[in-house]
Design a protein around this motif. Structure first.
Motif, PDB file in Angstrom:
ATOM      1  N   LEU A   1       0.830  -1.206   0.000  1.00 37.10           N
ATOM      2  CA  LEU A   1       0.000   0.000   0.000  1.00 37.10           C
ATOM      3  C   LEU A   1       0.866   1.257   0.000  1.00 37.10           C
ATOM      4  O   LEU A   1       0.593   2.212  -0.735  1.00 37.10           O
ATOM      5  N   GLU A   2       1.913   1.249   0.833  1.00 34.05           N
ATOM      6  CA  GLU A   2       2.789   2.412   0.895  1.00 34.05           C
ATOM      7  C   GLU A   2       3.509   2.630  -0.423  1.00 34.05           C
ATOM      8  O   GLU A   2       3.658   3.765  -0.892  1.00 34.05           O
ATOM      9  N   GLU A   3       3.968   1.550  -1.049  1.00 37.49           N
ATOM     10  CA  GLU A   3       4.720   1.671  -2.302  1.00 37.49           C
ATOM     11  C   GLU A   3       3.854   2.177  -3.447  1.00 37.49           C
ATOM     12  O   GLU A   3       4.330   2.857  -4.353  1.00 37.49           O
ATOM     13  N   GLN A   4       2.558   1.849  -3.424  1.00 39.59           N
ATOM     14  CA  GLN A   4       1.659   2.216  -4.514  1.00 39.59           C
ATOM     15  C   GLN A   4       0.981   3.570  -4.313  1.00 39.59           C
ATOM     16  O   GLN A   4       0.266   4.050  -5.182  1.00 39.59           O
ATOM     17  N   SER A   5       1.221   4.200  -3.175  1.00 44.60           N
ATOM     18  CA  SER A   5       0.460   5.394  -2.832  1.00 44.60           C
ATOM     19  C   SER A   5       1.210   6.676  -3.176  1.00 44.60           C
ATOM     20  O   SER A   5       2.391   6.668  -3.513  1.00 44.60           O
ATOM     21  N   THR A   6       0.486   7.777  -3.050  1.00 41.92           N
ATOM     22  CA  THR A   6       1.082   9.103  -3.103  1.00 41.92           C
ATOM     23  C   THR A   6       1.034   9.672  -1.692  1.00 41.92           C
ATOM     24  O   THR A   6       0.484   9.050  -0.791  1.00 41.92           O
ATOM     25  N   ASN A   7       1.620  10.864  -1.497  1.00 38.35           N
ATOM     26  CA  ASN A   7       1.591  11.428  -0.152  1.00 38.35           C
ATOM     27  C   ASN A   7       0.465  12.438   0.022  1.00 38.35           C
ATOM     28  O   ASN A   7       0.514  13.304   0.879  1.00 38.35           O
ATOM     29  N   SER A   8      -0.578  12.296  -0.817  1.00 36.10           N
ATOM     30  CA  SER A   8      -1.724  13.194  -0.696  1.00 36.10           C
ATOM     31  C   SER A   8      -3.013  12.381  -0.669  1.00 36.10           C
ATOM     32  O   SER A   8      -3.086  11.291  -1.228  1.00 36.10           O
ATOM     33  N   TYR A   9      -4.013  12.919  -0.018  1.00 37.98           N
ATOM     34  CA  TYR A   9      -5.327  12.284   0.064  1.00 37.98           C
ATOM     35  C   TYR A   9      -6.369  13.384   0.026  1.00 37.98           C
ATOM     36  O   TYR A   9      -6.068  14.566   0.262  1.00 37.98           O
ATOM     37  N   LYS A  10      -7.595  13.003  -0.266  1.00 34.28           N
ATOM     38  CA  LYS A  10      -8.667  13.990  -0.339  1.00 34.28           C
ATOM     39  C   LYS A  10      -9.072  14.383   1.080  1.00 34.28           C
ATOM     40  O   LYS A  10      -9.479  13.534   1.868  1.00 34.28           O
ATOM     41  N   PRO A  11      -8.970  15.673   1.427  1.00 34.67           N
ATOM     42  CA  PRO A  11      -9.308  16.101   2.799  1.00 34.67           C
ATOM     43  C   PRO A  11     -10.745  15.761   3.172  1.00 34.67           C
ATOM     44  O   PRO A  11     -11.653  15.762   2.332  1.00 34.67           O
ATOM     45  N   VAL A  12     -10.933  15.456   4.453  1.00 34.44           N
ATOM     46  CA  VAL A  12     -12.242  15.101   4.994  1.00 34.44           C
ATOM     47  C   VAL A  12     -12.577  16.092   6.104  1.00 34.44           C
ATOM     48  O   VAL A  12     -11.714  16.446   6.914  1.00 34.44           O
ATOM     49  N   GLN A  13     -13.815  16.555   6.151  1.00 29.79           N
ATOM     50  CA  GLN A  13     -14.212  17.452   7.234  1.00 29.79           C
ATOM     51  C   GLN A  13     -14.465  16.635   8.493  1.00 29.79           C
ATOM     52  O   GLN A  13     -15.348  15.775   8.530  1.00 29.79           O
ATOM     53  N   ILE A  14     -13.682  16.904   9.512  1.00 26.56           N
ATOM     54  CA  ILE A  14     -13.775  16.153  10.762  1.00 26.56           C
ATOM     55  C   ILE A  14     -14.232  17.095  11.871  1.00 26.56           C
ATOM     56  O   ILE A  14     -13.620  18.136  12.111  1.00 26.56           O
ATOM     57  N   ARG A  15     -15.298  16.716  12.534  1.00 26.92           N
ATOM     58  CA  ARG A  15     -15.825  17.510  13.640  1.00 26.92           C
ATOM     59  C   ARG A  15     -15.379  16.898  14.964  1.00 26.92           C
ATOM     60  O   ARG A  15     -15.156  15.697  15.057  1.00 26.92           O
ATOM     61  N   GLU A  16     -15.310  17.738  15.994  1.00 33.31           N
ATOM     62  CA  GLU A  16     -14.776  17.260  17.264  1.00 33.31           C
ATOM     63  C   GLU A  16     -15.648  16.211  17.932  1.00 33.31           C
ATOM     64  O   GLU A  16     -15.167  15.427  18.748  1.00 33.31           O
ATOM     65  N   HIS A  17     -16.926  16.142  17.575  1.00 32.71           N
ATOM     66  CA  HIS A  17     -17.810  15.141  18.176  1.00 32.71           C
ATOM     67  C   HIS A  17     -17.879  13.854  17.348  1.00 32.71           C
ATOM     68  O   HIS A  17     -18.570  12.907  17.746  1.00 32.71           O
ATOM     69  N   ASP A  18     -17.174  13.804  16.215  1.00 33.12           N
ATOM     70  CA  ASP A  18     -17.077  12.555  15.460  1.00 33.12           C
ATOM     71  C   ASP A  18     -16.291  11.539  16.285  1.00 33.12           C
ATOM     72  O   ASP A  18     -15.378  11.900  17.039  1.00 33.12           O
ATOM     73  N   ILE A  19     -16.612  10.264  16.104  1.00 30.63           N
ATOM     74  CA  ILE A  19     -15.894   9.214  16.825  1.00 30.63           C
ATOM     75  C   ILE A  19     -14.500   9.039  16.224  1.00 30.63           C
ATOM     76  O   ILE A  19     -14.342   8.950  15.003  1.00 30.63           O
ATOM     77  N   ALA A  20     -13.496   9.001  17.086  1.00 28.83           N
ATOM     78  CA  ALA A  20     -12.114   8.794  16.656  1.00 28.83           C
ATOM     79  C   ALA A  20     -11.649   7.360  16.910  1.00 28.83           C
ATOM     80  O   ALA A  20     -10.906   6.781  16.115  1.00 28.83           O
ATOM     81  N   ILE A  21     -12.097   6.792  18.030  1.00 29.52           N
ATOM     82  CA  ILE A  21     -11.616   5.485  18.480  1.00 29.52           C
ATOM     83  C   ILE A  21     -12.772   4.721  19.108  1.00 29.52           C
ATOM     84  O   ILE A  21     -13.642   5.316  19.761  1.00 29.52           O
ATOM     85  N   ILE A  22     -12.793   3.422  18.923  1.00 33.08           N
ATOM     86  CA  ILE A  22     -13.651   2.555  19.730  1.00 33.08           C
ATOM     87  C   ILE A  22     -12.737   1.578  20.465  1.00 33.08           C
ATOM     88  O   ILE A  22     -12.072   0.742  19.854  1.00 33.08           O
ATOM     89  N   TYR A  23     -12.676   1.745  21.780  1.00 33.14           N
ATOM     90  CA  TYR A  23     -11.957   0.785  22.626  1.00 33.14           C
ATOM     91  C   TYR A  23     -12.933  -0.338  22.987  1.00 33.14           C
ATOM     92  O   TYR A  23     -14.135  -0.124  23.071  1.00 33.14           O
ATOM     93  N   TYR A  24     -12.399  -1.515  23.232  1.00 33.56           N
ATOM     94  CA  TYR A  24     -13.223  -2.600  23.763  1.00 33.56           C
ATOM     95  C   TYR A  24     -12.717  -2.983  25.145  1.00 33.56           C
ATOM     96  O   TYR A  24     -11.528  -3.197  25.350  1.00 33.56           O
ATOM     97  N   THR A  25     -13.654  -2.999  26.104  1.00 29.55           N
ATOM     98  CA  THR A  25     -13.299  -3.407  27.451  1.00 29.55           C
ATOM     99  C   THR A  25     -13.003  -4.900  27.475  1.00 29.55           C
ATOM    100  O   THR A  25     -13.366  -5.636  26.553  1.00 29.55           O
ATOM    101  N   SER A  26     -12.380  -5.348  28.562  1.00 26.47           N
ATOM    102  CA  SER A  26     -11.889  -6.731  28.613  1.00 26.47           C
ATOM    103  C   SER A  26     -12.986  -7.764  28.766  1.00 26.47           C
ATOM    104  O   SER A  26     -12.767  -8.947  28.549  1.00 26.47           O
TER     105      SER A  26
END
Length: 506
Positions: free
Chosen positions: A140-165
């Motif tokens: 994936l890294e070898e086939q890619s460029t160093n640019s991507y289409k920007p995405v609008q990210i809001r502070e209340h969007d989910i960033a991570i889902i942790y799973y408890t044990s």
């Protein structure tokens, strides 16, 4: 603030500062950002969209760090899974999050099969020889460029889902927003008094809140994250010495293994200014050992959870061992009657009385509810308060002491007995390494107190322990164990939590 900006602002501030170390590999902030951009570009071409989940089954390594920041750039959801969970629990997590991508390594490949998924995700391996993978991360890294289409990210969007044990049932997904994670990282820096360019050891796994908090905190300070694939006390000590590690955020068990390792006496700890811990209490003996050997400026106890990062913190437990301190910088707490029949009629207990700890949900560190589990969310959140299930009391200084779980409380002869108070007394005995108290059914008393003991000396006897408890100044007669069971080790979950319910089978 979202995590994309959080990371990129750090990159702009100090391009040449070392960001991450993984064995012989090192990346500065510029190089880490370039790799993250290339991976983000490739993942976007694979169809990864905003708020889609990426299931990550990786150890702490450079690839995991790169992926974390790449996923944040796309507004997708980083979902790290503890691959030490049972296959049944991992199966549940897979079906629960329905990932768009699954990223794994050799050590975790055996846990996943293509027929486990409702809809077929794209399988990505960090190694090139996997039979399961559709493509490798290197390709994936070898086939890619160093640019991507920007995405609008809001502070209340989910960033991570942790799973408890999942010690009390199937694992629960804990969605955390960009705002939650940013506020928690800021709180950690302030509460632990971290410094610009701090260097930390990435020992706690990145599927755990301790692990990601360590990464985020040093990133905000343009510091260095030193990744460890697996915890090894000898290797950790070598890295602390060689890489001039300045702050640590570990579990008490990890600190125990570090300071009691024979090699610890050879290590130069002079660069270490802060030891922080959470997840369990630290004994007076361990605090004393850490203080004598490492001589840090502070030893910080952070009391909180995956759901709400900080409840309270004690800025230096050497001054008050066992204290969980006062509410964090974003937080307020209450202690309420633990025997309440309905939450609408709860009352706050008086100073010094034992109550259940509840935490204000208005904190920017607080999640909004479990992933796909509205019924459980309703059980623990009521009128903007999070019910922890922990019991404690507030002392005359306004500091909290946590004494255990409400579920673990023993009622014997009509009296409430709190296991952790007895456990702390038992480990004072020189022949006791660990102790766990549980209640067993008793026809006369309702429940009786039983102690499970991991001895340091095989000569330890029931009579010796019973005599020690009988004459201890801080142990009443009804708290004294009526039975002692000597075992080689305590049963623990994948994240190190003691499984009290399994002790009856020991």
């Amino acid at each position: 603030m979202n995590l994309q900006n959080f990371f990129e602002f750090s990159v702009e501030r100090n391009l040449n500062q070392t960001a991450v170390i993984d064995r012989k590999s090192r990346l500065n902030y510029y190089e880490l950002n370039e790799k993250a951009n290339r991976v983000a570009s490739s993942l976007q071409k694979l169809g990864l969209g905003k708020q889609e989940r990426v299931m990550v089954l990786l150890k702490n390594r450079i690839e995991t760090v790169v992926l974390f920041w790449a996923i944040q750039k796309l507004g997708a959801i980083f979902t790290p899974i503890n691959f030490r969970l049972s296959r049944e629990d991992i199966m549940f997590c897979i079906q629960d999050i329905e990932p768009k991508l699954v990223i794994f390594e050799d050590a975790s490949e055996y846990l996943i099969m293509k027929d486990m998924f409702k809809e077929r995700p794209i399988f990505i391996s960090i190694h090139t020889h996997s039979q399961l993978a559709d493509i490798s991360l290197l390709e994936l890294e070898e086939q890619s460029t160093n640019s991507y289409k920007p995405v609008q990210i809001r502070e209340h969007d989910i960033a991570i889902i942790y799973y408890t044990s999942g010690t009390t049932g199937v694992p629960k997904g804990v969605p955390r927003s960009h705002r939650n994670e940013y506020a928690s990282a800021l709180a950690h820096i302030v509460q632990c008094q971290y410094q610009i360019l701090d260097r930390t050891l990435g020992v706690a796994p990145l599927y755990h809140v301790i692990g990601l908090r360590s990464l985020q905190a040093v990133t905000a300070l343009n510091g260095t994250y030193i990744a460890m694939h697996d915890f090894d006390s000898y290797e950790s000590l070598q890295l602390i010495d060689r890489e001039n590690v300045s702050c640590l955020f570990l579990t008490p068990t990890m600190y125990h293994d570090l300071v009691f390792h024979p090699y610890a006496k050879e290590v130069d700890f002079s660069s270490l200014h802060t030891l922080a811990y959470s997840g369990a209490s630290m004994s007076k003996e361990l605090i004393k050992k850490c203080d004598e050997l490492i001589q840090p400026e502070r030893i910080v106890n952070q009391y909180g959870s995956t759901e709400i990062y900080t409840f309270t913190y004690c800025p230096d437990v050497r001054k008050k061992p066992g204290s969980a301190g006062k509410p964090g910088i974003h937080q307020s707490i209450r202690l309420i009657n633990p025997d309440h029949k309905s939450r609408s009629s709860t009352k706050v207990v008086a100073q010094g009385e034992v109550g259940e700890v509840i935490v204000n949900m208005k904190s920017p560190e607080a999640f909004k509810g479990y992933w796909n589990r509205p019924e459980i969310t309703k059980e623990i959140i009521f009128e903007d308060w999070y019910y922890t299930g922990d019991l404690g009391f507030i002392d005359e200084d306004g500091d909290l002491t946590v004494i255990g779980r409400a579920d673990d409380m023993i009622i014997s002869g009509g009296e409430n007995i709190y296991p952790e108070l007895i456990e702390k007394i038992l480990v004072e005995h020189p022949k006791v390494e660990e102790a766990v108290i549980v209640g067993e059914d008793d026809e006369r008393w309702g429940q009786s107190v039983v102690a499970y003991i991991v001895p340091t000396d095989q000569s330890l006897s029931f009579q010796e322990l019973d005599r020690f408890c009988k004459y201890h100044n801080h142990l009443s007669s009804n708290q004294r164990p009526r039975r002692y069971v000597f075992i080689e080790m305590l049963p623990r979950s994948a994240t190190g939590k003691i499984l009290r319910k399994e002790l009856h089978n020991c």
